[in-house]
Design a protein around this motif. Sequence first.
Motif, PDB file in Angstrom:
ATOM      1  N   LYS A 114       0.822  -1.386  -0.091  1.00  0.00           N
ATOM      2  CA  LYS A 114      -0.066   0.004   0.232  1.00  0.00           C
ATOM      3  C   LYS A 114       0.820   1.354  -0.027  1.00  0.00           C
ATOM      4  CE  LYS A 114      -3.893   1.760   2.522  1.00  0.00           C
ATOM      5  NZ  LYS A 114      -3.538   3.567   2.423  1.00  0.00           N
ATOM      6  N   GLN A 115       1.828   1.374   0.804  1.00  0.00           N
ATOM      7  CA  GLN A 115       2.899   2.425   0.925  1.00  0.00           C
ATOM      8  C   GLN A 115       3.418   2.666  -0.450  1.00  0.00           C
ATOM      9  OE1 GLN A 115       6.363   1.297   3.487  1.00  0.00           O
ATOM     10  NE2 GLN A 115       6.548   3.451   4.056  1.00  0.00           N
ATOM     11  N   LEU A 116       3.902   1.277  -1.155  1.00  0.00           N
ATOM     12  CA  LEU A 116       4.431   1.676  -2.488  1.00  0.00           C
ATOM     13  C   LEU A 116       3.347   2.066  -3.526  1.00  0.00           C
ATOM     14  CD1 LEU A 116       6.613   0.611  -4.363  1.00  0.00           C
ATOM     15  CD2 LEU A 116       5.574  -1.645  -4.522  1.00  0.00           C
ATOM     16  N   GLY A 117       2.169   1.641  -3.386  1.00  0.00           N
ATOM     17  CA  GLY A 117       0.992   2.294  -4.330  1.00  0.00           C
ATOM     18  C   GLY A 117       1.031   3.941  -3.957  1.00  0.00           C
ATOM     19  N   ASP A 118       1.144   4.213  -2.721  1.00  0.00           N
ATOM     20  CA  ASP A 118       0.811   5.670  -2.489  1.00  0.00           C
ATOM     21  C   ASP A 118       2.319   6.429  -2.972  1.00  0.00           C
ATOM     22  OD1 ASP A 118      -1.278   5.190  -1.217  1.00  0.00           O
ATOM     23  OD2 ASP A 118      -0.364   5.217   0.965  1.00  0.00           O
ATOM     24  N   LYS A 119       3.436   5.865  -2.908  1.00  0.00           N
ATOM     25  CA  LYS A 119       4.592   6.400  -3.484  1.00  0.00           C
ATOM     26  C   LYS A 119       4.475   6.704  -5.270  1.00  0.00           C
ATOM     27  CE  LYS A 119       7.873   5.447   0.068  1.00  0.00           C
ATOM     28  NZ  LYS A 119       7.889   6.901   0.674  1.00  0.00           N
ATOM     29  N   ALA A 120       4.064   5.523  -5.742  1.00  0.00           N
ATOM     30  CA  ALA A 120       3.813   5.569  -7.036  1.00  0.00           C
ATOM     31  C   ALA A 120       2.646   6.775  -7.573  1.00  0.00           C
ATOM     32  CB  ALA A 120       3.283   4.051  -7.708  1.00  0.00           C
ATOM     33  N   GLU A 121       1.663   6.764  -6.925  1.00  0.00           N
ATOM     34  CA  GLU A 121       0.759   7.871  -7.053  1.00  0.00           C
ATOM     35  C   GLU A 121       1.275   9.238  -6.898  1.00  0.00           C
ATOM     36  OE1 GLU A 121      -2.468   9.566  -8.622  1.00  0.00           O
ATOM     37  OE2 GLU A 121      -2.292   7.214  -8.735  1.00  0.00           O
ATOM     38  N   GLU A 122       2.058   9.459  -5.904  1.00  0.00           N
ATOM     39  CA  GLU A 122       2.644  10.641  -5.703  1.00  0.00           C
ATOM     40  C   GLU A 122       3.737  11.035  -7.045  1.00  0.00           C
ATOM     41  OE1 GLU A 122       5.209  10.761  -2.240  1.00  0.00           O
ATOM     42  OE2 GLU A 122       3.382  10.401  -0.934  1.00  0.00           O
ATOM     43  N   CYS A 123       4.380  10.044  -7.584  1.00  0.00           N
ATOM     44  CA  CYS A 123       5.037  10.222  -8.711  1.00  0.00           C
ATOM     45  C   CYS A 123       4.286  10.565  -9.910  1.00  0.00           C
ATOM     46  CB  CYS A 123       6.082   9.061  -9.022  1.00  0.00           C
ATOM     47  SG  CYS A 123       7.119   9.342 -10.257  1.00  0.00           S
ATOM     48  N   ARG A 124       3.027   9.674 -10.013  1.00  0.00           N
ATOM     49  CA  ARG A 124       2.047  10.079 -11.066  1.00  0.00           C
ATOM     50  C   ARG A 124       1.615  11.555 -11.171  1.00  0.00           C
ATOM     51  NH1 ARG A 124      -0.249   5.453  -9.572  1.00  0.00           N
ATOM     52  NH2 ARG A 124       0.833   3.656 -10.403  1.00  0.00           N
ATOM     53  N   ILE A 125       1.337  12.092  -9.958  1.00  0.00           N
ATOM     54  CA  ILE A 125       1.000  13.337  -9.863  1.00  0.00           C
ATOM     55  C   ILE A 125       1.933  14.511 -10.115  1.00  0.00           C
ATOM     56  CG2 ILE A 125       0.218  15.137  -7.994  1.00  0.00           C
ATOM     57  CD1 ILE A 125      -1.315  12.722  -6.510  1.00  0.00           C
ATOM     58  N   ALA A 126       3.157  13.901  -9.876  1.00  0.00           N
ATOM     59  CA  ALA A 126       4.440  14.871 -10.209  1.00  0.00           C
ATOM     60  C   ALA A 126       4.434  15.082 -11.563  1.00  0.00           C
ATOM     61  CB  ALA A 126       5.727  14.672  -9.708  1.00  0.00           C
ATOM     62  N   LEU A 127       4.221  13.908 -12.246  1.00  0.00           N
ATOM     63  CA  LEU A 127       4.352  13.763 -13.805  1.00  0.00           C
ATOM     64  C   LEU A 127       3.304  14.428 -14.549  1.00  0.00           C
ATOM     65  CD1 LEU A 127       5.381   9.978 -14.301  1.00  0.00           C
ATOM     66  CD2 LEU A 127       6.949  12.024 -14.604  1.00  0.00           C
ATOM     67  N   ARG A 128       1.959  14.481 -13.810  1.00  0.00           N
ATOM     68  CA  ARG A 128       0.931  15.138 -14.389  1.00  0.00           C
ATOM     69  C   ARG A 128       0.965  16.574 -14.245  1.00  0.00           C
ATOM     70  NH1 ARG A 128      -2.242  10.720 -12.349  1.00  0.00           N
ATOM     71  NH2 ARG A 128      -2.628  11.633 -10.361  1.00  0.00           N
ATOM     72  N   ASN A 129       1.756  17.269 -13.120  1.00  0.00           N
ATOM     73  CA  ASN A 129       1.876  18.600 -12.876  1.00  0.00           C
ATOM     74  C   ASN A 129       2.736  19.039 -14.129  1.00  0.00           C
ATOM     75  OD1 ASN A 129       0.174  18.835 -10.765  1.00  0.00           O
ATOM     76  ND2 ASN A 129       2.050  18.409  -9.425  1.00  0.00           N
ATOM     77  N   VAL A 130       4.098  18.193 -14.399  1.00  0.00           N
ATOM     78  CA  VAL A 130       4.860  18.670 -15.194  1.00  0.00           C
ATOM     79  C   VAL A 130       4.178  18.751 -16.813  1.00  0.00           C
ATOM     80  CG1 VAL A 130       6.760  18.127 -16.764  1.00  0.00           C
ATOM     81  CG2 VAL A 130       6.810  17.664 -14.053  1.00  0.00           C
TER      82      VAL A 130
END
Length: 184
Positions: A114-130
């Motif tokens: 679950k923690q891994l999934g949260d970190k992956a989602e944070e990365c996806r959010i950063a990519l979407r912001n870019v």
Amino acid sequence: MFDTAVYQSKMSAALQFFEEELKKIRTGRAHPSMLDGVTVAAYGTTMPLNQVANVIVADSQMLQVTPFDPANLQAIAAAVRNDPSLGLNPSDDGRVVRVAMPPLTGERRAQIAKQLGDKAEECRIALRNVRQEAFKSVKAKKEAKELSEDDAKRAEKEIDKLMADFSHRVESAAQAKEREVMTV
């Protein structure tokens, strides 16, 4: 023509940060980078563990932390013990701190996934912001007549292609780490 290199480097930086975060996630085997996030109260300030001690793998289930200054031994053990994301209980023998890796339970593996999934989602959010930043730049250049309509569409497609590529890389890294965590 619109230059996407700036946005590609920002996406690459987000992916690198994600990969560094993955190294800190526990998989059942001891690895020195697991303690990278630990900060120690030493010399009147808080310092990263790697600046006050040397961390090595004693065996597959044990880390050995050797302080540069023996006076920091207790502070190092307390810092490792007090980090809730690790859930480790170190012991010291007066010279080194030994950190045993307890076997992962099924419940703990699920928590880590679950923690891994949260970190992956944070990365996806950063990519979407870019991506959004890049789209705004394309739109501004199009409105300023610096880009033609066709060039703007081409740039948007190239940005979307970059986004898809980086999203795939994040997903594959997350899946590989999840397989590693779930392997008993």
